[in-house]
Scaffold this motif. Structure first.
Motif, mmCIF file in Angstrom:
data_model
loop_
_atom_site.group_PDB
_atom_site.id
_atom_site.type_symbol
_atom_site.label_atom_id
_atom_site.label_comp_id
_atom_site.label_asym_id
_atom_site.label_seq_id
_atom_site.Cartn_x
_atom_site.Cartn_y
_atom_site.Cartn_z
ATOM 1 N N VAL A 67 30.331 39.716 29.982
ATOM 2 C CA VAL A 67 31.278 40.530 30.745
ATOM 3 C C VAL A 67 32.647 39.869 30.848
ATOM 4 C CG1 VAL A 67 31.743 41.535 33.008
ATOM 5 C CG2 VAL A 67 29.444 41.650 32.049
ATOM 6 N N GLY A 68 32.681 38.601 31.218
ATOM 7 C CA GLY A 68 33.958 37.927 31.417
ATOM 8 C C GLY A 68 34.743 37.716 30.150
ATOM 9 N N GLU A 69 34.059 37.748 28.993
ATOM 10 C CA GLU A 69 34.730 37.536 27.710
ATOM 11 C C GLU A 69 35.321 38.818 27.148
ATOM 12 O OE1 GLU A 69 31.846 35.695 25.216
ATOM 13 O OE2 GLU A 69 31.758 33.855 26.408
ATOM 14 N N ARG A 70 35.098 39.940 27.823
ATOM 15 C CA ARG A 70 35.686 41.209 27.387
ATOM 16 C C ARG A 70 37.132 41.355 27.868
ATOM 17 N NH1 ARG A 70 30.461 44.709 29.472
ATOM 18 N NH2 ARG A 70 28.899 43.484 28.327
ATOM 19 N N PHE A 71 37.555 40.450 28.728
ATOM 20 C CA PHE A 71 38.919 40.437 29.228
ATOM 21 C C PHE A 71 39.649 39.344 28.454
ATOM 22 C CE2 PHE A 71 36.242 42.245 32.450
ATOM 23 C CZ PHE A 71 36.987 43.286 32.975
ATOM 24 N N ILE A 72 40.439 39.756 27.460
ATOM 25 C CA ILE A 72 40.950 38.855 26.436
ATOM 26 C C ILE A 72 42.459 38.706 26.595
ATOM 27 C CG2 ILE A 72 40.994 38.420 23.942
ATOM 28 C CD1 ILE A 72 38.868 40.707 23.739
ATOM 29 N N GLY A 73 42.944 37.495 26.370
ATOM 30 C CA GLY A 73 44.374 37.267 26.438
ATOM 31 C C GLY A 73 45.099 37.865 25.250
ATOM 32 N N PRO A 74 46.414 38.092 25.373
ATOM 33 C CA PRO A 74 47.194 38.499 24.199
ATOM 34 C C PRO A 74 46.968 37.539 23.037
ATOM 35 C CG PRO A 74 48.531 38.618 26.181
ATOM 36 C CD PRO A 74 47.251 37.954 26.579
ATOM 37 N N ASN A 75 46.841 36.256 23.347
ATOM 38 C CA ASN A 75 46.310 35.293 22.385
ATOM 39 C C ASN A 75 44.795 35.338 22.522
ATOM 40 O OD1 ASN A 75 45.274 33.071 21.038
ATOM 41 N ND2 ASN A 75 46.884 31.685 21.710
ATOM 42 N N PRO A 76 44.079 35.857 21.519
ATOM 43 C CA PRO A 76 42.637 36.095 21.681
ATOM 44 C C PRO A 76 41.796 34.833 21.785
ATOM 45 C CG PRO A 76 43.332 36.597 19.445
ATOM 46 C CD PRO A 76 44.579 36.353 20.225
ATOM 47 N N ALA A 77 42.421 33.647 21.649
ATOM 48 C CA ALA A 77 41.678 32.418 21.892
ATOM 49 C C ALA A 77 41.363 32.246 23.372
ATOM 50 C CB ALA A 77 42.474 31.221 21.376
ATOM 51 N N ASP A 78 42.013 33.022 24.225
ATOM 52 C CA ASP A 78 41.850 32.916 25.675
ATOM 53 C C ASP A 78 41.093 34.133 26.191
ATOM 54 O OD1 ASP A 78 42.160 32.201 28.365
ATOM 55 O OD2 ASP A 78 44.169 33.089 28.493
ATOM 56 N N ASN A 79 40.226 33.920 27.180
ATOM 57 C CA ASN A 79 39.605 35.043 27.885
ATOM 58 C C ASN A 79 39.343 34.644 29.325
ATOM 59 O OD1 ASN A 79 36.675 34.144 28.217
ATOM 60 N ND2 ASN A 79 36.845 34.055 25.977
ATOM 61 N N PHE A 80 39.062 35.632 30.154
ATOM 62 C CA PHE A 80 38.916 35.399 31.590
ATOM 63 C C PHE A 80 37.821 34.383 31.885
ATOM 64 C CE2 PHE A 80 36.954 36.363 35.696
ATOM 65 C CZ PHE A 80 38.051 36.323 36.543
ATOM 66 N N GLN A 81 36.662 34.528 31.259
ATOM 67 C CA GLN A 81 35.550 33.636 31.565
ATOM 68 C C GLN A 81 35.853 32.202 31.166
ATOM 69 O OE1 GLN A 81 32.812 34.928 33.299
ATOM 70 N NE2 GLN A 81 32.739 32.734 33.717
ATOM 71 N N CYS A 82 36.487 32.036 30.021
ATOM 72 C CA CYS A 82 36.855 30.694 29.552
ATOM 73 C C CYS A 82 37.783 30.018 30.551
ATOM 74 C CB CYS A 82 37.505 30.792 28.179
ATOM 75 S SG CYS A 82 38.095 29.233 27.506
ATOM 76 N N LYS A 83 38.781 30.762 31.044
ATOM 77 C CA LYS A 83 39.732 30.192 31.990
ATOM 78 C C LYS A 83 39.066 29.821 33.302
ATOM 79 C CE LYS A 83 43.402 28.759 33.919
ATOM 80 N NZ LYS A 83 43.942 27.430 33.531
ATOM 81 N N ILE A 84 38.233 30.712 33.830
ATOM 82 C CA ILE A 84 37.609 30.440 35.124
ATOM 83 C C ILE A 84 36.649 29.253 35.013
ATOM 84 C CG2 ILE A 84 36.101 31.395 36.910
ATOM 85 C CD1 ILE A 84 39.056 32.445 36.743
ATOM 86 N N ASP A 85 35.896 29.184 33.924
ATOM 87 C CA ASP A 85 34.991 28.047 33.741
ATOM 88 C C ASP A 85 35.772 26.742 33.694
ATOM 89 O OD1 ASP A 85 32.876 29.781 33.696
ATOM 90 O OD2 ASP A 85 32.581 29.717 31.523
ATOM 91 N N ARG A 86 36.858 26.716 32.952
ATOM 92 C CA ARG A 86 37.642 25.480 32.846
ATOM 93 C C ARG A 86 38.265 25.117 34.184
ATOM 94 N NH1 ARG A 86 39.678 21.789 29.637
ATOM 95 N NH2 ARG A 86 41.796 20.987 29.967
ATOM 96 N N LEU A 87 38.741 26.123 34.911
ATOM 97 C CA LEU A 87 39.388 25.876 36.193
ATOM 98 C C LEU A 87 38.437 25.213 37.182
ATOM 99 C CD1 LEU A 87 41.835 26.283 38.087
ATOM 100 C CD2 LEU A 87 40.932 28.563 38.591
ATOM 101 N N PHE A 88 37.226 25.770 37.314
ATOM 102 C CA PHE A 88 36.308 25.287 38.353
ATOM 103 C C PHE A 88 35.351 24.199 37.880
ATOM 104 C CE2 PHE A 88 37.746 29.319 40.112
ATOM 105 C CZ PHE A 88 38.017 28.941 41.417
ATOM 106 N N GLU A 89 35.216 24.046 36.571
ATOM 107 C CA GLU A 89 34.312 23.015 36.068
ATOM 108 C C GLU A 89 35.043 21.777 35.562
ATOM 109 O OE1 GLU A 89 31.742 24.773 33.172
ATOM 110 O OE2 GLU A 89 31.100 26.390 34.539
ATOM 111 N N HIS A 90 36.352 21.898 35.295
ATOM 112 C CA HIS A 90 37.095 20.742 34.779
ATOM 113 C C HIS A 90 38.344 20.439 35.597
ATOM 114 C CE1 HIS A 90 38.860 17.899 31.973
ATOM 115 N NE2 HIS A 90 39.967 18.628 31.964
ATOM 116 N N GLN A 91 39.226 21.436 35.795
ATOM 117 C CA GLN A 91 40.520 21.141 36.392
ATOM 118 C C GLN A 91 40.423 20.726 37.859
ATOM 119 O OE1 GLN A 91 42.134 24.965 34.275
ATOM 120 N NE2 GLN A 91 43.921 23.861 35.021
#
Length: 287
Positions: A117-141
């Motif tokens: 579900v979260g990967e269906r929300f894709i950035g204009p640059n398709p290397a980015d998506n909502f799930q990827c960002k949220i995972d990195r934010l709360f699991e790394h940053q």
């Protein structure tokens, strides 16, 4: 009222809906902003990246609106000679609590697919998506300060942005649990769909928004040279895409008493987006 761009952007940063449910919620209402002081502060920012501009506005909000003590900003974190991350802000809040704040402004286009579900929300640059960002934010940053700044007492995130939906594609029946329901919603189109502007907004005027000014709803005087008719917009988009296959962000504005106010904004992407072959999002980079 035709307020300066930076002031409108700062109010958007402070008052627009959060994009994530577990983000920091803050409302500053329509507090007065010293436009000249804000402009002086922003003059130190030379990057045209939207994310850096957003961070600068957050910094000003912390320093000059909340008036808290910002002890660190944009701190590079190293493991030996290797950079492993960057910490956005450390500040002492109004109660003296040392707080680690991470910030992000994100724009995602919803594309129905069989992906998570979260990967269906894709950035204009398709290397980015909502799930990827949220995972990195709360699991790394955010966790990074536990190791390098152990005195931190609170870790929070501010994530603002917009979700864009295609007018001819079905809306999602489910969204990521971490995405708010009241997020800002706008439109996206493939290049082949740009007739939509003529069909839906023939009596509007348009502007192609330039980075980093992608935040607040657009406004412009009707006499401004950057305000285009629908015919001029379609010609501009054809010329732009002929030169570069980069997404364009278009503001749709309605004239009223000499001032045009935004009623929608539209990401226009190349017809190949998000992939050239159509069987994987990582095969093609539009930007």
């Amino acid at each position: 009222m035709n307020r300066p761009q930076a002031v409108r952007d700062l109010h958007w940063v402070m008052n627009s809906p959060s994009l994530i449910t577990n983000g920091c919620r803050h409302v500053a209402a329509d507090c007065p902003i010293d436009a000249a002081d804000l402009q002086r502060f922003l003059q130190t920012e030379t990057s045209h990246r939207v994310g850096h501009y957003f961070e600068s506005l957050i910094h000003y909000w912390l320093r000059s609106v909340r008036r808290v003590n910002v002890t660190h900003d944009r701190v590079q974190i190293f493991d030996g000679q290797r950079t492993i991350g960057e910490l956005d802000f450390l500040f002492e809040d109004e109660t003296g609590c040392l707080t680690h704040l991470e910030t992000a402004v994100k724009f995602y286009l919803y594309l129905p697919s069989e992906r998570a579900v979260g990967e269906r929300f894709i950035g204009p640059n398709p290397a980015d998506n909502f799930q990827c960002k949220i995972d990195r934010l709360f699991e790394h940053q955010l966790p990074i300060s536990k190791t390098y700044f152990p005195d931190v007492q609170r870790r929070v995130a501010i994530v603002k942005g917009r979700i864009f939906y295609h007018p001819d594609l079905p809306r999602p029946t489910e969204r990521p649990e971490t995405m708010t329901h009241n997020h800002l919603q706008n439109t996206w189109l493939y290049r082949r769909d740009t007739r939509w502007f003529r069909e839906q907004h023939a009596d509007s005027v348009f502007r192609v928004l330039q980075k980093p000014y992608w935040l607040a709803d657009d406004q412009v005087r009707l006499a401004d040279a950057s305000a285009m008719s629908v015919n001029a917009l379609l010609t501009r988009l054809d010329d732009d895409f002929s030169a570069f296959n980069r997404p364009r962000l278009v503001s749709v504005l309605k004239p009223s008493d000499g001032l045009c106010q935004e009623v929608d904004r539209v990401f226009v992407v190349d017809d190949c987006w998000p992939s050239a072959a159509g069987n994987g999002f990582d095969e093609f980079r539009c930007i």
